[in-house]
Design a protein around this motif. Sequence first.
Motif, PDB file in Angstrom:
ATOM      1  N   TYR A 143      -3.408  -2.396   7.538  1.00 40.83           N
ATOM      2  CA  TYR A 143      -3.996  -2.691   6.074  1.00 40.83           C
ATOM      3  C   TYR A 143      -4.415  -1.363   5.377  1.00 40.83           C
ATOM      4  O   TYR A 143      -5.302  -0.686   5.833  1.00 40.83           O
ATOM      5  CB  TYR A 143      -5.121  -3.686   6.215  1.00 40.83           C
ATOM      6  CG  TYR A 143      -5.512  -4.335   4.688  1.00 40.83           C
ATOM      7  CD1 TYR A 143      -4.451  -5.228   4.170  1.00 40.83           C
ATOM      8  CD2 TYR A 143      -6.669  -4.038   4.320  1.00 40.83           C
ATOM      9  CE1 TYR A 143      -4.746  -5.599   2.910  1.00 40.83           C
ATOM     10  CE2 TYR A 143      -7.147  -4.686   3.236  1.00 40.83           C
ATOM     11  CZ  TYR A 143      -5.879  -5.508   2.328  1.00 40.83           C
ATOM     12  OH  TYR A 143      -6.557  -5.896   0.977  1.00 40.83           O
ATOM     13  N   ILE A 172       0.197   5.416  -0.496  1.00 43.77           N
ATOM     14  CA  ILE A 172       0.612   4.270   0.494  1.00 43.77           C
ATOM     15  C   ILE A 172       1.755   4.351   1.080  1.00 43.77           C
ATOM     16  O   ILE A 172       2.035   4.215   2.239  1.00 43.77           O
ATOM     17  CB  ILE A 172       0.391   3.051  -0.482  1.00 43.77           C
ATOM     18  CG1 ILE A 172      -0.878   2.755  -0.721  1.00 43.77           C
ATOM     19  CG2 ILE A 172       0.958   1.797   0.559  1.00 43.77           C
ATOM     20  CD1 ILE A 172      -1.564   1.502  -1.839  1.00 43.77           C
ATOM     21  N   SER A 176       2.399   4.437   5.138  1.00 46.85           N
ATOM     22  CA  SER A 176       3.270   3.506   5.733  1.00 46.85           C
ATOM     23  C   SER A 176       4.434   3.864   6.355  1.00 46.85           C
ATOM     24  O   SER A 176       5.013   3.240   7.122  1.00 46.85           O
ATOM     25  CB  SER A 176       3.218   2.116   4.818  1.00 46.85           C
ATOM     26  OG  SER A 176       4.419   2.809   3.517  1.00 46.85           O
ATOM     27  N   PRO A 180       8.121  -1.115   0.797  1.00 49.28           N
ATOM     28  CA  PRO A 180       7.678  -2.619   1.011  1.00 49.28           C
ATOM     29  C   PRO A 180       8.846  -3.543   0.798  1.00 49.28           C
ATOM     30  O   PRO A 180       9.993  -3.269   0.084  1.00 49.28           O
ATOM     31  CB  PRO A 180       6.754  -2.888  -0.151  1.00 49.28           C
ATOM     32  CG  PRO A 180       7.085  -1.878  -1.157  1.00 49.28           C
ATOM     33  CD  PRO A 180       7.402  -0.702  -0.578  1.00 49.28           C
ATOM     34  N   PHE A 204       4.806  -4.782   4.095  1.00 55.19           N
ATOM     35  CA  PHE A 204       5.988  -3.939   4.455  1.00 55.19           C
ATOM     36  C   PHE A 204       6.632  -4.600   5.605  1.00 55.19           C
ATOM     37  O   PHE A 204       6.097  -5.436   6.387  1.00 55.19           O
ATOM     38  CB  PHE A 204       5.360  -2.708   4.993  1.00 55.19           C
ATOM     39  CG  PHE A 204       4.783  -1.764   3.771  1.00 55.19           C
ATOM     40  CD1 PHE A 204       5.397  -0.800   3.394  1.00 55.19           C
ATOM     41  CD2 PHE A 204       3.302  -2.253   2.838  1.00 55.19           C
ATOM     42  CE1 PHE A 204       4.919  -0.034   1.880  1.00 55.19           C
ATOM     43  CE2 PHE A 204       3.198  -1.402   2.062  1.00 55.19           C
ATOM     44  CZ  PHE A 204       3.874  -0.222   1.588  1.00 55.19           C
ATOM     45  N   ASN A 206       7.094  -3.628   8.635  1.00 56.72           N
ATOM     46  CA  ASN A 206       6.460  -3.409  10.044  1.00 56.72           C
ATOM     47  C   ASN A 206       5.323  -4.501   9.957  1.00 56.72           C
ATOM     48  O   ASN A 206       4.549  -4.296  10.922  1.00 56.72           O
ATOM     49  CB  ASN A 206       6.039  -2.058  10.108  1.00 56.72           C
ATOM     50  CG  ASN A 206       5.104  -1.484   9.204  1.00 56.72           C
ATOM     51  OD1 ASN A 206       4.768  -2.080   8.175  1.00 56.72           O
ATOM     52  ND2 ASN A 206       4.995  -0.113   9.176  1.00 56.72           N
ATOM     53  N   LEU A 208       2.567  -4.227   8.203  1.00 57.26           N
ATOM     54  CA  LEU A 208       1.318  -3.619   7.186  1.00 57.26           C
ATOM     55  C   LEU A 208       1.610  -4.240   5.803  1.00 57.26           C
ATOM     56  O   LEU A 208       2.315  -4.516   5.283  1.00 57.26           O
ATOM     57  CB  LEU A 208       1.748  -2.142   7.093  1.00 57.26           C
ATOM     58  CG  LEU A 208       0.576  -1.365   6.602  1.00 57.26           C
ATOM     59  CD1 LEU A 208       0.555   0.159   7.093  1.00 57.26           C
ATOM     60  CD2 LEU A 208       0.677  -1.396   5.140  1.00 57.26           C
ATOM     61  N   ARG A 209       0.166  -4.538   5.269  1.00 51.58           N
ATOM     62  CA  ARG A 209       0.073  -4.937   4.160  1.00 51.58           C
ATOM     63  C   ARG A 209      -0.829  -4.129   2.955  1.00 51.58           C
ATOM     64  O   ARG A 209      -1.716  -3.430   3.878  1.00 51.58           O
ATOM     65  CB  ARG A 209      -0.691  -6.449   4.280  1.00 51.58           C
ATOM     66  CG  ARG A 209      -0.094  -7.819   4.731  1.00 51.58           C
ATOM     67  CD  ARG A 209      -0.557  -9.111   4.930  1.00 51.58           C
ATOM     68  NE  ARG A 209       0.188  -9.766   5.285  1.00 51.58           N
ATOM     69  CZ  ARG A 209       0.862 -10.828   4.665  1.00 51.58           C
ATOM     70  NH1 ARG A 209       0.981 -10.763   3.223  1.00 51.58           N
ATOM     71  NH2 ARG A 209       1.767 -11.759   5.113  1.00 51.58           N
ATOM     72  N   SER A 210      -0.727  -4.367   1.948  1.00 49.82           N
ATOM     73  CA  SER A 210      -1.584  -3.265   1.209  1.00 49.82           C
ATOM     74  C   SER A 210      -1.819  -3.832  -0.049  1.00 49.82           C
ATOM     75  O   SER A 210      -1.239  -4.704  -0.746  1.00 49.82           O
ATOM     76  CB  SER A 210      -0.677  -1.943   0.879  1.00 49.82           C
ATOM     77  OG  SER A 210      -1.227  -1.157  -0.085  1.00 49.82           O
TER      78      SER A 210
END
Length: 322
Positions: A143, A172, A176, A180, A204, A206, A208-210
């Motif tokens: 994250y 970001i 990452s 995204p 994303f 993989n 991953l969140r942002s």
Amino acid sequence: MFPRVAVLGCGDWGSNHIRTLKKLGVLVAISDVNSDRADGLAIEHSVEALSSDELFLSQEIDAVVLALPPQFHAENAMRALMMGKDVLVEKPVALSVEDAEREVKLAREKERVFMVGHLLRFHPVFEKLLDLVNSGELGEVRYIHSHRLGLGKFHKDSDALWDLAPHDISMILALSGCSPSDVHGEGAAIIDRFSDFAHLHMLFPNGLRSHLVASRLNPYRERRLTVIGTKAMAVFDDVKDWDQKLAIYRFSVWNENGLLAFTADEAQYLSVEEGLPLTRELEHFLHCIRTRDEPLTNGEEAIAVLGILTDGSVKDTRNIIS
């Protein structure tokens, strides 16, 4: 031989480019629609003040830095590229992905350096943070959240997302390592028709969140980027003093008799050698001009950031929209 560089746009940020390029010994000319302002800065820095036409036509100028209102970037970047000049364009390089793609395509055809001014990619603290992520020091990154808040500046032709978020989006993307797969934006207009607050959520491929928050109508100033990994968390806080700008928090969580238990260390502040991001950015631009290397913040990155801004934008921002 040093490249000969001109700056088009003598506003606040253009003036910073002018001062820095002068210190680097490569500034030869400046230009602005306000000729009095250009003349004054030209006298101050002992360089020529030219009209934009004279600047683009001059054979004595190798490269141009564009620091204009965003709606004028694409047109002037194309003119500079057509005249065979290397170009650094402040963010955003255009107001549409299509225009940015045209700029990048022309730069390739003309074999010119094309770089976008994503300044914080050249911040020594961010570079150290990126090293921590790439080395696995934080574990698997799950994250990332970024807060860029403050009061002003208010632009009549752009909102908080487009004005404030490009730097954070660029960071970001670097952290990452991919673009995204899903982008969702929310905004709220308070002063005029453009949003003064913006929230951007990214997912994303993989996993991953942002989450990004940008505001130009906030009572306190915040410039904080937080990365959450499975072994540690890191915070880049650009408001703090240099020796406390980068902190790492190590932790562990485990299952103990059906309950989650954890340990957490106090913040460890990491030592980072000081450096001015704008100086480092312009030094990188000059390096790419000399070597013909691809810039770190190249046209493809500019297109990727614009794509996210476009996907996250909200058209009617008089009320909070989802």
